[in-house]
Design an enzyme around this catalytic site. Structure first.
Site, short mmCIF file in Angstrom:
data_model
loop_
_atom_site.label_atom_id
_atom_site.label_comp_id
_atom_site.label_asym_id
_atom_site.label_seq_id
_atom_site.Cartn_x
_atom_site.Cartn_y
_atom_site.Cartn_z
N TYR A 1 -11.98 -1.59 12.32
CA TYR A 1 -10.59 -1.13 12.20
C TYR A 1 -9.78 -1.45 13.47
O TYR A 1 -8.67 -1.98 13.40
CB TYR A 1 -10.60 0.38 11.92
N GLY B 1 0.82 -1.22 0.00
CA GLY B 1 0.00 0.00 0.00
C GLY B 1 0.84 1.25 0.00
O GLY B 1 0.60 2.19 0.76
P1 NAP Z 1 -3.73 5.83 2.64
O1 NAP Z 1 -3.20 7.18 2.31
O2 NAP Z 1 -5.18 5.55 2.42
O3 NAP Z 1 -2.86 4.74 1.87
C1 NAP Z 1 -3.14 3.38 1.95
C2 NAP Z 1 -2.71 2.74 0.66
O4 NAP Z 1 -3.02 1.33 0.74
C3 NAP Z 1 -3.48 3.30 -0.54
O5 NAP Z 1 -2.56 3.66 -1.55
C4 NAP Z 1 -4.37 2.13 -0.95
O6 NAP Z 1 -4.59 2.05 -2.33
C5 NAP Z 1 -3.56 0.94 -0.50
N1 NAP Z 1 -4.40 -0.27 -0.39
C6 NAP Z 1 -5.67 -0.33 0.09
N2 NAP Z 1 -6.12 -1.58 0.03
C7 NAP Z 1 -5.12 -2.33 -0.50
C8 NAP Z 1 -4.99 -3.72 -0.82
N3 NAP Z 1 -5.98 -4.56 -0.59
N4 NAP Z 1 -3.83 -4.14 -1.37
C9 NAP Z 1 -2.82 -3.27 -1.62
N5 NAP Z 1 -2.89 -1.97 -1.33
C10 NAP Z 1 -4.02 -1.49 -0.77
O7 NAP Z 1 -3.47 5.47 4.16
P2 NAP Z 1 -2.32 5.95 5.18
O8 NAP Z 1 -2.91 6.98 6.06
O9 NAP Z 1 -1.04 6.20 4.49
O10 NAP Z 1 -2.22 4.63 6.07
C11 NAP Z 1 -1.21 3.65 5.91
C12 NAP Z 1 -1.30 2.69 7.08
O11 NAP Z 1 -1.15 3.41 8.31
C13 NAP Z 1 -2.64 1.96 7.18
O12 NAP Z 1 -2.44 0.63 7.58
C14 NAP Z 1 -3.36 2.74 8.26
O13 NAP Z 1 -4.32 1.96 8.91
C15 NAP Z 1 -2.22 3.10 9.17
N6 NAP Z 1 -2.49 4.24 10.05
C16 NAP Z 1 -2.70 5.48 9.53
C17 NAP Z 1 -2.95 6.54 10.42
C18 NAP Z 1 -3.14 7.93 9.92
O14 NAP Z 1 -3.36 8.82 10.75
N7 NAP Z 1 -3.08 8.20 8.63
C19 NAP Z 1 -3.01 6.30 11.79
C20 NAP Z 1 -2.80 5.03 12.27
C21 NAP Z 1 -2.52 4.00 11.39
P3 NAP Z 1 -5.87 2.66 -3.08
O15 NAP Z 1 -6.08 4.02 -2.57
O16 NAP Z 1 -5.45 2.59 -4.51
O17 NAP Z 1 -7.02 1.78 -2.75
#
Ligand code: NAP
Length: 242
Positions: A150, A7
């Site tokens: 989640y 991702g």
């Molecule tokens: P994000 O910007 O939504 O990026 C997540 C990426 O994962 C997107 O590019 C998405 O692709 C891809 N993805 C989704 N489903 C997938 C699948 N089945 N196979 C392969 N790729 C997939 O999220 P982020 O904020 O960077 O978060 C990254 C991680 O950090 C996640 O695990 C999230 O739960 C964790 N996290 C984030 C926060 C925060 O504040 N942002 C806090 C705690 C934890 P598409 O968009 O093309 O679907």
């Protein structure tokens, strides 16, 4: 040295990819759709750091697609780092949460970690080396109203991190997790201004996290400097949860 970050077309995953490239790793980027890499200069940015960069499209919640992904990566040489970063939200109060949204979030956030830790763990066992970092969340430690699915998936990652560390440790493979709080990405941009302001009140450092805050911790965890650290969950939340 090769590192797979799931991702990783944008957000935290992209920042981790850049940081690990700066540290000299060849990078395997992954995302679920080709579209994520259209008009996306991330692969070029990474190559400009003097390492190789490959783009592999796969839905990491799908075991067969993960098998294909891993067999392709194995052709590149060793698999030294796996960052299980792909994750999604489908928030709603439990009373209104659909079974489909529960299943989807568990599959993407949790089953993907089974798929790739099993498949790449086997490669690392043969290599007798490797590093795995799971991206969990403060919601997985403390729970969060509106995030039953989640929080459940991220809580499971904490147990999976500790179990992986115990199963693979004797072969020199380490497994840790980072638990971000509120990091500014497209995922958190979806929150209303009221929800964002409420969150800020609870953060001791009085600022939201940046993707680089998470990437720096991941880079440390996979480095030799963290050579005696395994099975640990590092919160990156600016003191959100004290
Ligand atoms: P994000 O910007 O939504 O990026 C997540 C990426 O994962 C997107 O590019 C998405 O692709 C891809 N993805 C989704 N489903 C997938 C699948 N089945 N196979 C392969 N790729 C997939 O999220 P982020 O904020 O960077 O978060 C990254 C991680 O950090 C996640 O695990 C999230 O739960 C964790 N996290 C984030 C926060 C925060 O504040 N942002 C806090 C705690 C934890 P598409 O968009 O093309 O679907």
């Amino acid at each position: 040295m090769n590192a797979l970050i799931t991702g990783s077309a944008r957000g935290i995953g992209a920042a981790i990819a850049i940081k690990l490239a700066e540290d000299g790793y060849n990078i395997i980027l992954n995302d679920i759709s080709e579209k994520a890499f259209e008009n996306n200069d991330l692969p070029e940015k990474i190559k400009a750091l003097g390492v190789e960069c490959y783009v592999k499209i796969a839905d990491v919640s799908n075991y067969e697609q993960c098998e294909k992904l891993v067999s392709e990566i194995k052709q590149l040489g060793t698999i030294d780092v796996l960052v299980n970063n792909a994750g999604i939200t489908r928030d709603n109060l439990l009373a209104r949460m659909t079974e489909a949204d529960y299943d989807l979030v568990i599959n993407v956030n949790q089953k993907s970690v089974f798929n790739l830790t099993k498949l790449i763990g086997n490669v690392m066992l043969r290599q007798k080396s490797g590093n795995i970092v799971n991206v969990t969340s403060v919601a997985g430690i403390y729970g969060n109203a509106g995030q039953f699915n989640y929080s459940a998936s991220k809580g499971a990652l904490i147990a999976m991190t500790k179990t992986t560390a115990k199963e693979l440790g004797s072969r020199g493979i380490r497994c840790n997790a980072v638990a971000p709080g509120f990091i500014r990405t497209p995922m958190t941009d979806k929150l209303t201004p009221e929800q964002q302001a409420e969150m800020l009140k609870a953060i001791a450092l009085k600022r939201y996290g940046e993707v680089e805050d998470v990437a720096n911790a991941v880079a440390f965890l996979v480095s030799k400097n963290a050579g005696y650290i395994t099975g640990q969950i590092i919160e990156i939340s600016g003191g959100l949860s004290m």
